[in-house]
Design a protein around this motif. Structure first.
Motif, PDB file in Angstrom:
ATOM      1  N   ALA A  84       0.737  -1.371  -0.100  1.00 24.49           N
ATOM      2  CA  ALA A  84      -0.097   0.017  -0.113  1.00 24.49           C
ATOM      3  C   ALA A  84       0.933   1.086  -0.052  1.00 24.49           C
ATOM      4  CB  ALA A  84      -0.924   0.090   1.294  1.00 24.49           C
ATOM      5  N   ALA A  85       1.812   1.139   0.828  1.00 22.81           N
ATOM      6  CA  ALA A  85       2.663   2.301   1.009  1.00 22.81           C
ATOM      7  C   ALA A  85       3.441   2.644  -0.286  1.00 22.81           C
ATOM      8  CB  ALA A  85       3.794   2.334   1.908  1.00 22.81           C
ATOM      9  N   LEU A  86       4.064   1.644  -1.001  1.00 22.48           N
ATOM     10  CA  LEU A  86       4.607   1.821  -2.262  1.00 22.48           C
ATOM     11  C   LEU A  86       3.871   2.615  -3.337  1.00 22.48           C
ATOM     12  CD1 LEU A  86       6.561  -1.383  -3.033  1.00 22.48           C
ATOM     13  CD2 LEU A  86       7.615   0.519  -2.218  1.00 22.48           C
ATOM     14  N   ILE A  87       2.396   2.321  -3.475  1.00 23.32           N
ATOM     15  CA  ILE A  87       1.611   3.046  -4.325  1.00 23.32           C
ATOM     16  C   ILE A  87       1.702   4.332  -4.184  1.00 23.32           C
ATOM     17  CG2 ILE A  87      -0.617   3.161  -5.000  1.00 23.32           C
ATOM     18  CD1 ILE A  87      -1.083  -0.069  -4.703  1.00 23.32           C
ATOM     19  N   ASN A  88       1.548   4.867  -2.876  1.00 19.37           N
ATOM     20  CA  ASN A  88       1.221   6.045  -2.484  1.00 19.37           C
ATOM     21  C   ASN A  88       2.603   6.774  -2.592  1.00 19.37           C
ATOM     22  OD1 ASN A  88      -1.272   6.121  -2.070  1.00 19.37           O
ATOM     23  ND2 ASN A  88      -1.171   5.773   0.037  1.00 19.37           N
ATOM     24  N   PHE A  89       3.779   6.072  -2.356  1.00 21.32           N
ATOM     25  CA  PHE A  89       5.125   6.712  -2.511  1.00 21.32           C
ATOM     26  C   PHE A  89       5.339   7.166  -4.038  1.00 21.32           C
ATOM     27  CE2 PHE A  89       7.412   4.077   1.054  1.00 21.32           C
ATOM     28  CZ  PHE A  89       6.695   4.706   1.872  1.00 21.32           C
ATOM     29  N   ASN A  90       4.973   6.356  -4.707  1.00 25.81           N
ATOM     30  CA  ASN A  90       5.083   6.803  -6.228  1.00 25.81           C
ATOM     31  C   ASN A  90       4.186   7.723  -6.620  1.00 25.81           C
ATOM     32  OD1 ASN A  90       7.200   4.930  -7.131  1.00 25.81           O
ATOM     33  ND2 ASN A  90       5.733   3.233  -6.875  1.00 25.81           N
TER      34      ASN A  90
END
Length: 214
Positions: A192-198
């Motif tokens: 979930a975090a990787l999506i928002n980081f990007n």
């Protein structure tokens, strides 16, 4: 982003035993993600590189004192942290039992974090830096760009990322120098975090690339 020692700093969130040690309070939830990302090693590599190259290092830690356990409401993971005694200390002016506890730094980080140069901010209380002095400390040193790493990805890292952006900082996230809980009902916090980081960060880096840029 271009990094330089006068305007860029490494910011670590929660480089503490309760997140990063197999004996920590959350290891059952985050351990697999920490190991898959080599998070512990990658944070150490960032510290080595930042210190060697003359970059300032800031830590936004997480501590809970007895009065924090009197809160009347909270979110799912917030409640869980209180229930399992995560980051617990006997008081803000009391270090009794602190050394080696879940609230203490991971032992291998201590030479870097206790070198008399690292800025250890006051504790954040839920996930973001709104309640501590991180932004003040960064601005007092003329820092405008942040290399962000630490624990945990979808909670404290993402919350620090969002707030620092709102405060006008340019923020790079080191995606393999963090990790997150994997829960059968709540889901994979790291994914979930990787999506928002990007979507949100100025740039998302690997540790290898971050070190090259430093």
């Amino acid at each position: 982003m271009l990094f330089d020692t006068s305007t860029t700093a490494l910011v670590l969130t929660d480089p503490q035993n309760d997140f990063l040690s197999p004996t920590g309070a959350t290891w059952e939830l985050v351990g697999k993600s920490v190991e898959e990302n080599n998070t512990v090693e990658h944070i150490e590599q960032l510290l080595v590189s930042a210190k060697a190259s003359g970059y300032e290092v800031f830590v936004s830690p997480h501590y809970y004192f007895p009065h924090d356990h009197q809160w009347e409401f909270g979110g799912t993971l917030e409640k869980m942290m209180h229930e399992i005694g995560m980051f617990d200390r006997p008081g803000p002016l009391d270090l009794d039992g602190f050394s080696g506890s879940g609230a203490d730094w991971l032992e291998r980080y201590k030479p870097f974090l206790q070198d008399g140069k690292t800025v250890v901010c006051s504790p954040h209380k839920i996930y973001g830096p709104e309640q501590n002095d991180l932004v003040l400390q960064l601005r007092k040193r003329g820092i405008s760009k942040v290399l962000l790493a630490g624990m945990s990805a979808n909670l404290c890292i993402e919350s620090h990322l969002r707030e620092l952006l709102e405060q006008g900082f340019d923020v790079a996230v080191v995606a393999d120098a963090t990790a997150a809980a994997q829960h059968p009902e709540l889901g994979d916090g790291y994914a979930a975090a990787l999506i928002n980081f990007n979507y949100i960060a100025g740039v998302v880096l690997t540790t290898e690339r971050a070190i090259e840029m430093l």
